[in-house]
Design a protein around this motif. Structure first.
Motif, PDB file in Angstrom:
ATOM      1  N   PHE B 167      14.556 -37.954  34.895  1.00  0.00           N
ATOM      2  CA  PHE B 167      15.034 -38.053  33.519  1.00  0.00           C
ATOM      3  C   PHE B 167      14.343 -39.207  32.797  1.00  0.00           C
ATOM      4  O   PHE B 167      14.111 -40.270  33.379  1.00  0.00           O
ATOM      5  N   ARG B 169      15.410 -39.864  29.470  1.00  0.00           N
ATOM      6  CA  ARG B 169      16.288 -40.308  28.396  1.00  0.00           C
ATOM      7  C   ARG B 169      17.675 -40.593  28.958  1.00  0.00           C
ATOM      8  O   ARG B 169      18.223 -39.806  29.744  1.00  0.00           O
ATOM      9  N   ASP B 172      20.445 -37.978  28.669  1.00  0.00           N
ATOM     10  CA  ASP B 172      20.520 -36.844  29.597  1.00  0.00           C
ATOM     11  C   ASP B 172      21.350 -37.166  30.831  1.00  0.00           C
ATOM     12  O   ASP B 172      21.767 -36.283  31.567  1.00  0.00           O
TER      13      ASP B 172
END
Lengths: 180, 561
Positions: B167, B169, B172
């Motif tokens: 991930f 971000r 998320d």
């Protein structure tokens, strides 16, 4: 007011005006609940930082809605403060200044002593009544606005206010008597 | 001096000295900030506001603004330093970015301070070549809710390998559940997180998927409680006013669809004794109740509990425990029992403590939803040997709705009025003129005061006798507006005056009519040595209580053998 608040979301000068309008009241309310000057300043700073951060999301809902909103933030921050900080009585020197403290020093000292006693009496009230008293007298909110801040019916606020004053009168008389 | 005189005296004290030492001190001795502090904070805020505006303008993919709606508890009071540090980082980052002073950055972890989570997260070393990944900033145990203080953003130079799917971000990962233990520094990968958890509570830990109800009682001084719902979970939330008030408004606004935003604001502005909110979650959200005042606080999230309304649930009907209310507390230390009641009205229940063998002398703390229904009662979290939990004032007309489902008059549309007041003037307005009849529940007879359309009628409600309005020609679900002038009962009888804000009540009722699905009210009628009797005064679906003991508890109907 609506126009001013809308502008304050992006216009620093408009925000400055809003800040100057509400700062004394918010400070008074927080000081009435928290006590120690350093803590008061932390909480007040926290409140206004939160205001800056979330002002974009504020929706004007008529007269008094902004005051209710800002004091709701203050109310929540005070609660957070008390969850993180056990209650402690403030020494006289640690208390915030009181309006009119620019009077002669001896009078100022007396006033601060009286405020300390008043503060101690308020601290004896139930949390709900402390809220109502401080919002009314130190925050300068009307009962309807207090009702909105606390999620209460206006009548309940009025009732709490009256009961709180009764309790305070008893406490205050005892405090005064013990200092005379 | 009665309350009205006292209130007038307070008003006057704001304009002129009252001669009352206490009042005058309260009015005149207002705490005042030092000018230095006021100006310093003002400058700081203005700088922040300018920075925010500038950040919004320069925001791009590499500078994601992450906004938290649910700030965690503050643990450090020195917010000013955090602010100054954040500002320094932001300006430093912008400067470095614009001047391109660091074309080959090394990996840098930027901690996400939960306290400053509403601030822009500075990614000072990001370049087009570098990658951002989310890593665990500390060990995260399986089942933990991933909050911002558990993760950090790491910028990794392009030549370094990053696992597939890592991930990049925070958004998320934020508020997902750790599917297994995650070590500090480990990249957060999709297989390490799980959002397929129905309900999460910091107090009750993970709940099993399919579990139909969760009850979270917030008692004074309990820590904050989060309730986490997975995506697309239909649910019903019963939210008494203190909790509802304390639930961050933004949470409601975020989690509700646009057409229910009005409802969200309603909850914020006009919280009543207990409210019902139905919504289908389109995205994951968190109900974050940050504080509960004495006497208030219960967030009840119910999925598929109500049998009479289309909840959109397909997990089956709840068990209603008809005639057999015996239950045991589910855990030795979890202390929550959820007991649906039978459909019958005016059913008296007793909490029979005879099953607490050997319990003599053991303090038992009891908190019922009653307390939440009357959050002004400040004795709710007292132990049950407090002799009187009855509120000394009743302030809100409970909402009403028309239903034809089970109740005192099955098959007939009726509105139940609470029996908590001695006198009520009811003005009702249906969409069209229909005859209505007011009658006591117990009589079940079509006799009493009647009216048509908007004709106001004054009735006197006998104490302890719930009343209903029957509207035989009105279909269930009909929108109803009722305004009421209520004479409240006050313990000292000094405060009996009409509630004049009838419009507000009408608004509330109309709004509730669109959304509510259950009316619950329970009232303590007596506390005996060995039992607490509850009388259900409305079409309650459930009475919930918390017993803070791990001992077995027998709950039985008074009339049960």
């Amino acid at each position: 007011m609506q126009d001013l608040i809308n502008r304050a979301k992006h216009d620093p000068e408009a925000f400055r005006e809003v800040y100057r309008q509400f700062f004394p009241r918010v400070y008074g309310y927080v000081a009435g609940r928290v006590g120690q000057r350093a803590d008061v300043e932390d909480v007040v700073a926290d409140v206004f930082l939160a205001v800056v951060e979330s002002l974009d999301r504020f929706e004007y809902r008529g007269t008094g809605s902004f005051a209710a909103w800002i004091f709701r933030i203050a109310h929540n921050r005070i609660n957070q403060f008390y969850r993180n900080t056990p209650g402690d009585s403030a020494a006289l020197d640690d208390l915030p200044d009181i309006a009119g403290d620019d009077s002669p020093p001896e009078n100022a000292l007396l006033r601060r002593e009286r405020f300390a006693r008043l503060h101690a009496c308020i601290a004896q009230l139930s949390p709900r009544r402390q809220e109502v008293i401080t919002l009314r007298f130190f925050g300068g909110l009307r009962n309807q606005e207090i009702a909105t801040v606390l999620g209460l019916d206006e009548r309940t606020v009025a009732s709490h206010l009256c009961r709180a004053l009764e309790d305070l009168e008893r406490e205050y008389q005892q405090e005064e008597a013990s200092h005379e | 001096m009665n309350d009205r005189q006292r209130l007038e005296k307070i008003e006057r004290a704001f304009s002129e000295p009252s001669g009352d030492r206490l009042l005058d001190d309260l009015v005149q001795m207002t705490p005042q900030a030092s000018r230095h502090f006021q100006h310093q904070l003002e400058d700081q805020l203005i700088a922040r506001l300018k920075t925010q505006s500038m950040t919004h303008q320069t925001e791009d993919e590499n500078m994601t603004t992450i906004t938290r709606n649910f700030p965690a508890e503050r643990t450090q009071p020195t917010r000013g330093w955090a602010t100054a540090a954040a500002l320094l980082l932001i300006f430093g980052g912008l400067f470095a970015l614009f001047m391109n002073l660091n074309p080959e950055p090394s990996a840098v972890i930027v901690p996400i301070d939960a306290d400053s989570a509403t601030e822009t997260i500075p990614v000072v070393t990001a370049t087009p070549e570098a990658r951002r990944v989310v890593v665990a900033s500390q060990d995260i145990p399986r089942g933990a809710l991933i909050s911002t203080d558990l993760i950090a953003i790491q910028t990794v130079p392009a030549h370094e390998q990053v696992p597939e799917g890592a991930f990049s971000r925070v958004v998320d990962v934020y508020y997902q559940i750790a599917a297994r233990d995650i070590a500090a520094g480990e990249y957060i990968l999709p297989e390490l997180v799980d959002n397929n958890v129905v309900i999460w509570s910091s107090r009750a830990n993970l709940f099993l998927p399919g579990q139909i109800s969760e009850l979270i009682h917030l008692i004074h001084n309990t820590p904050e409680i989060d309730t986490f719902m997975g995506s697309n979970q239909p649910l019903l939330a019963l939210i008494p006013r203190n909790s509802a008030y304390n639930i961050l408004p933004e949470a409601f606004r975020e989690m509700l669809d646009n057409n229910e935003s009005l409802r969200a604001s309603f909850l914020r502005e006009h919280i009543m004794e207990m409210d019902v909110l139905r919504f289908s979650v389109s995205t994951s959200f968190t109900v974050h109740s940050i504080h509960s005042l004495p006497g208030g606080g219960l967030v009840q999230v119910i999925d598929c509990v109500l049998p009479f309304y289309d909840t959109g649930c397909d997990t089956g009907q709840p068990i209603l425990n008809r005639g057999d209310l015996q239950t045991r507390l589910p855990w030795t230390d979890a202390s929550t029992a959820f007991v649906p009641l039978p459909e019958s009205y005016n059913d008296e229940l007793a909490l029979d403590f005879s099953a607490l063998s050997g319990s003599e002398g053991i303090p038992v703390r009891l908190v019922m939803s009653y307390c939440a229904l009357h959050p002004d009662s400040e004795t709710c979290d007292e132990s049950i040997d407090q002799s009187d939990n009855a509120p000394d004032e009743l302030v809100v007309l409970s909402y009403a709705m028309i239903t034809t489902t089970a109740g005192p008059l099955p098959g007939r549309p009726y509105i139940v009025l609470p029996d908590l007041m001695t006198m009520i003037t009811v003005l009702w307005a249906f969409d069209e003129d229909v005859p209505v009849v007011i009658e006591p529940v117990e009589d079940h007879a079509e006799a009493g005061t009647s009216s048509t359309g908007s004709t106001p009628v004054t009735i006197t409600l006998p104490a302890d006798d719930p009343m209903i309005i029957i509207a035989p020609d009105v279909e269930a679900g009909t929108r109803v507006n009722i305004t009421a002038t209520i004479l409240f009962v006050d313990s000292d009888e000094e405060f009996q005056q009409p509630l004049t804000d009838g419009d507000q009540i009408a608004e509330m009722l109309a709004d509730l009519q669109l959304n509510s699905g259950i009316i619950t009210d329970a009232r303590v009628i007596s506390i005996a040595d060995d039992a607490i009797r509850l009388e259900v005064t409305e079409n309650a679906a459930a009475i919930d209580w918390v017993i803070e003991t791990g001992l077995p508890l027998h709950i039985a109907s008074v009339d049960a053998p």
